[in-house]
Every structure is written in structure tokens, then in C-alpha cells.
Enzyme design. Structure first.
Site, PDB file in Angstrom:
ATOM      1  N   HIS A  56       7.912 -26.813  -0.838  1.00 13.17           N
ATOM      2  CA  HIS A  56       7.226 -27.950  -1.453  1.00 13.17           C
ATOM      3  C   HIS A  56       6.088 -27.490  -2.361  1.00 13.17           C
ATOM      4  O   HIS A  56       5.316 -28.317  -2.852  1.00 13.17           O
ATOM      5  CB  HIS A  56       6.715 -28.895  -0.359  1.00 13.17           C
ATOM      6  CG  HIS A  56       7.833 -29.476   0.470  1.00 13.17           C
ATOM      7  ND1 HIS A  56       8.275 -30.765   0.325  1.00 13.17           N
ATOM      8  CD2 HIS A  56       8.623 -28.900   1.415  1.00 13.17           C
ATOM      9  CE1 HIS A  56       9.284 -30.970   1.173  1.00 13.17           C
ATOM     10  NE2 HIS A  56       9.516 -29.853   1.838  1.00 13.17           N
ATOM     11  N   GLU A  97       0.824  -1.215   0.000  1.00  7.73           N
ATOM     12  CA  GLU A  97       0.000   0.000   0.000  1.00  7.73           C
ATOM     13  C   GLU A  97       0.856   1.263   0.000  1.00  7.73           C
ATOM     14  O   GLU A  97       0.438   2.305  -0.490  1.00  7.73           O
ATOM     15  CB  GLU A  97      -0.913   0.030   1.239  1.00  7.73           C
ATOM     16  CG  GLU A  97      -2.316  -0.446   0.952  1.00  7.73           C
ATOM     17  CD  GLU A  97      -3.296  -0.214   2.104  1.00  7.73           C
ATOM     18  OE1 GLU A  97      -2.985   0.510   3.068  1.00  7.73           O
ATOM     19  OE2 GLU A  97      -4.384  -0.783   2.024  1.00  7.73           O
ATOM     20  N   LYS A 151     -14.188   0.316  -4.047  1.00  8.38           N
ATOM     21  CA  LYS A 151     -15.287   0.716  -3.161  1.00  8.38           C
ATOM     22  C   LYS A 151     -16.350   1.484  -3.949  1.00  8.38           C
ATOM     23  O   LYS A 151     -17.540   1.233  -3.804  1.00  8.38           O
ATOM     24  CB  LYS A 151     -14.766   1.597  -2.019  1.00  8.38           C
ATOM     25  CG  LYS A 151     -13.876   0.853  -1.046  1.00  8.38           C
ATOM     26  CD  LYS A 151     -13.490   1.752   0.116  1.00  8.38           C
ATOM     27  CE  LYS A 151     -12.354   1.144   0.902  1.00  8.38           C
ATOM     28  NZ  LYS A 151     -11.754   2.082   1.845  1.00  8.38           N
TER      29      LYS A 151
END
Ligand code: PA5
Length: 424
Positions: free
Chosen positions: A299, A278, A414
Site C-alpha cells: 500500500h 556492509e 566518523k
């Protein structure tokens, strides 16, 4: 103090060459003339924090430890990742002596997740800590309304004593709701952004409830601010790390894989990803923060790191002293052929895995590796680590000439979502 080793980082220039630039950016940061200078309260928070509020946090945590089985932290992003990272790092993933379990909601729209949390807490003694700086974050507001109704139904009048709000000092829906209902409130300072807020009541209350010593955490932070305080890149490992990232990006590496060898630090990586992603990912710039817990993820992701496209460098966060070590036992029958390790420390095995992996990735795989080593996984170490990464991300982002402290990009989803939800 965190130690930095750049000898495996394959840098094509020395961070020392950036000395003047770093010193001038540092001056802008500490004098408060840098980009985003209204959000640099974290720089002096170790000295400026409200001592009376700190004592109130400790008293509130003690009360919760006495009357609750579970603390529900309701918040998202910077309003929950930090406390979760600290609690898991210091107490481990299956703590035997943590008095109050801390669980998390308000960080998703998943109806299944919210329903399962509500089901999980229904017969337990519960306190809720709702955390939101803006007081209007939708994920948090949805979960909190459901929690509030549950608490009122379960506890009646007493509900107000079991809900604590951490929010803005004066503004926002959550602040007015908390005042109206009579909840105890703690303040998120105006000049400290969400992803830097674990050192404020945002982190301190849940961390204290989990039994982690917040005085030690603040001491680690204060010492870190001194240890990583030099404007000279040759004397400041946080700044040398910040510059190494810029050099690696100039060399064409666009992904940074943050690697730990302790599963209890997986949430530290999530917190770091928010802090770095951010802060730096803007203006078309930045290094994509990724993470892995080795050897587990060797793995799964190990193949790519070793042999895949050369887009990434690794930043390893080693821990000198594992909080708990165990000795691998001898077995008379040795059916599993593992007796060659009998009597050895399992933490030593983990460290040998790290050494072998470093060589495999750096030498055979030609992947640059930065190595950070922290002394242990205590509250003090967590506070100290915050100082290191805060200083590093501020410097590395300002070197890109971006503002480290805003996040305009997160508003776009948003806006679209509110349109679809029919919000006025
Ligand atoms: O770093 C940030 O500012 C964000 O991640 C916020 O912490 C997050 O969006 C939550 O915001 P708020 O605390 O206002 O609910």
C-alpha cells in the site's frame, strides 16, 4: 532448512554455469585463504564456541529474568541488530509471556530518543547489557555513560551487578572500564565481525534473557553449516542464491528488495540489510539492499515495484508455518461483505496475498523474484537462517573479488564528525 526457488527469477543463465568458479571460491573460504580471512571465525563457530561461557550466559540470563523488568541493550549496528531481529522474529512484536522486556539504546545520537528511554526505565527494575567490540563507538559510549550514572544513582553498589559488558577479550576502553568496575563480561571473538556476531555472546545473552532457547538457535546454526556446506552450487541453496544475485546484477538489477509477509520479521530485514550492505557495498560494486513487509508495504511501495523503473529484483522470505494462525469469524449481518472468507485461516489469506503479488510483480510487472522458504519462525529457524545468509554473502561478495568482512566506508563519516566535535 531454507528452500530456494529460482523459477521466477528470470535469470539469463543457470547458476550451474558458475560451478567451477564457486567451487574455487569455496575452497579459498574454507581453507582460509580468501580476502578478509582473519574474520571467518563464524564458519566453525557452531563447533568452536566456548561451552563454559555459553553456560555462564544462560546463568546470567536466568539471573536477569529473576531480578529485572527490562534489559537495556546498548549497542549499534552488528552489536544490536542481530539480537533484536531474533527476539522479535521468535517472540513476536507483542509477546504475552516474555518475562523481561528488551529495549535498545546506544544506536543513535537523538537526544529525544535517549531521554525517552531513560524516562521509560526510571521506575523499572533494570539490567544493562552494553555491547561494543571496539569499546569506543560514540553512539554507544554516549548512551552508556548516561545509563551508568543512572544505574549508580538508582542502585548504588549493586549497579555493578546489573551491568554486563560484551566486548573484546582484552582490548579497548569498554574492557578496561568493565574490569575496573567489576562488571561481568562476555567476549566478542576477534575473528568474527559485528554483522556476523549474533551467534556469539553479542546476540546470545539478550536473546536468552528474552526467553528464546539459545541451544536451539545454535543447533539450527550447526545444522545449517552442514546443509549449506557443499562447494557444489547445484547442491547448496545458499551458493545458488549468491550466484543468482550476481547474474541479476549482470542483467542490470542494482537493487534487491527483501520481502517478508510477517511484521515480526521486519528487524530480520534490517539485520540482513547490514549484513549484505556492509559486506558487499564496496570497490564501487554491490547491490543496494532494500526491504519491505508485504502486504503492508504494497500500500506504499507496491506501485513502484509494479510499474516503476526496472531497477530492482525481489527476494521473498516466505514462512511455511506461521507461529500463530487465526480463523476468520462468520458474521450473521455481513455488513462488511467479508463472509466469503468466514471459516478461512488468516495465514492462508496471507499466503494467497503472496501468491497474487508474485504473479502481479513477476508476470505483469516483469520483476525478477527469488523465493526463499523457511519452515517456521523458531530459534532453530533463526540459527539456520544465519548459516544460510552468512554463507551466501561470503560467496556472493567473493565472486565480486571484494573482501566481505571489512567496512572501510563507515569510517569516513566518523572522521568528519570527530573533527566537528573537536575530538583530540
Ligand atoms: O559490522 C560491524 O562491524 C559494525 O556494524 C559494528 O558492529 C558497529 O559499528 C558497532 O561497532 P562496535 O561493536 O565496535 O561498537
Amino acid at each position: 532448512m531454507i528452500k530456494l526457488d529460482l523459477s521466477h527469477a528470470k535469470l539469463n543463465e543457470s547458476p550451474s554455469a558458475w560451478k567451477d568458479k564457486v567451487a574455487s571460491v569455496d575452497q579459498e573460504l574454507v581453507n582460509g585463504t580468501c580476502k578478509g580471512n582473519d574474520f571467518i571465525g563464524w564458519l566453525t563457530w557452531d563447533k568452536d564456541y566456548d561451552k563454559e561461557e555459553f553456560a555462564r550466559i544462560q546463568a546470567c540470563a536466568k539471573r536477569i529474568q529473576e531480578n529485572s523488568d527490562v534489559l537495556v541493550v546498548c549497542g549499534i549496528g552488528g552489536s544490536y541488530l542481530g539480537p533484536r531481529a531474533a527476539i522479535e522474529m521468535v517472540n513476536g512484536l507483542y509477546p504475552a509471556d516474555q518475562k523481561v522486556e528488551v529495549i535498545y539504546t546506544g544506536n543513535t545520537f537523538s537526544s529525544s530518543y535517549i531521554a525517552q528511554v531513560m524516562n521509560y526505565i526510571k521506575d523499572k527494575r533494570v539490567t544493562v547489557n552494553v555491547i561494543s567490540k571496539s569499546g569506543t563507538t560514540t553512539e554507544t559510549s554516549i548512551a552508556f555513560r548516561i545509563l551508568k550514572q543512572f544505574m549508580e544513582e538508582k542502585y548504588g553498589e549493586e549497579a555493578k551487578d546489573r551491568i554486563v559488558a560484551t566486548t573484546d577479550r582484552a582490548r579497548g576502553t569498554l574492557k578496561s572500564l568493565a574490569d575496573k568496575e567489576g562488571y561481568e563480561t562476555f567476549v566478542i571473538p576477534d575473528n568474527i565481525g559485528g554483522r556476523f556476531s549474533v551467534i556469539t555472546p553479542v546476540g546470545l545473552l539478550p536473546i536468552a534473557v528474552a526467553g528464546v532457547n539459545i541451544e536451539d538457535l545454535m543447533k539450527g546454526l550447526a545444522d545449517g553449516m552442514v546443509e549449506y556446506g557443499s562447494s557444489n552450487v547445484d547442491e547448496n541453496p545458499a551458493y545458488a542464491y549468491a550466484v543468482a544475485r550476481r547474474i541479476l546484477q549482470n542483467q542490470g538489477y542494482d537493487v534487491e528488495m527483501f520481502v517478508e509477509y510477517e511484521p515480526a520479521m521486519q528487524k530480520v530485514a534490517e539485520w540482513w540489510k547490514q549484513l549484505f550492505g556492509e559486506s558487499e557495498g564496496k570497490d564501487g560494486l554491490g547491490i543496494l539492499p532494500d526491504s519491505a513487509v508485504f502486504s503492508t508495504d504494497l500500500h506504499s511501495l507496491g506501485q513502484f515495484v509494479q510499474d516503476g523503473k526496472k531497477v530492482l529484483f525481489e527476494t521473498n522470505l516466505y514462512v511455511d508455518q506461521a507461529p500463530i494462525d487465526i480463523i476468520f469469524p462468520h458474521d450473521d449481518e455481513n455488513l462488511d461483505n467479508m463472509n466469503y472468507l468466514a471459516g478461512k485461516s488468516v495465514d492462508w489469506v496471507n499466503k494467497m496475498a503472496a501468491k497474487g503479488t508474485l504473479e502481479a510483480h513477476e508476470v505483469t510487472g516483469n520483476v525478477p523474484n527469488i523465493i526463499l522458504t523457511m519452515p517456521g519462525m523458531t530459534a532453530y529457524d533463526f540459527g539456520n537462517m544465519c548459516a544460510f545468509f552468512f554463507k551466501a554473502i561470503a560467496m556472493t561478495t567473493l565472486l565480486n573479488d571484494s573482501n566481505p568482512f571489512n567496512q572501510p566506508g563507515v569510517e569516513v563519516y566518523k572522521k568528519n564528525m570527530f573533527k566537528l566535535l573537536g575530538k583530540e
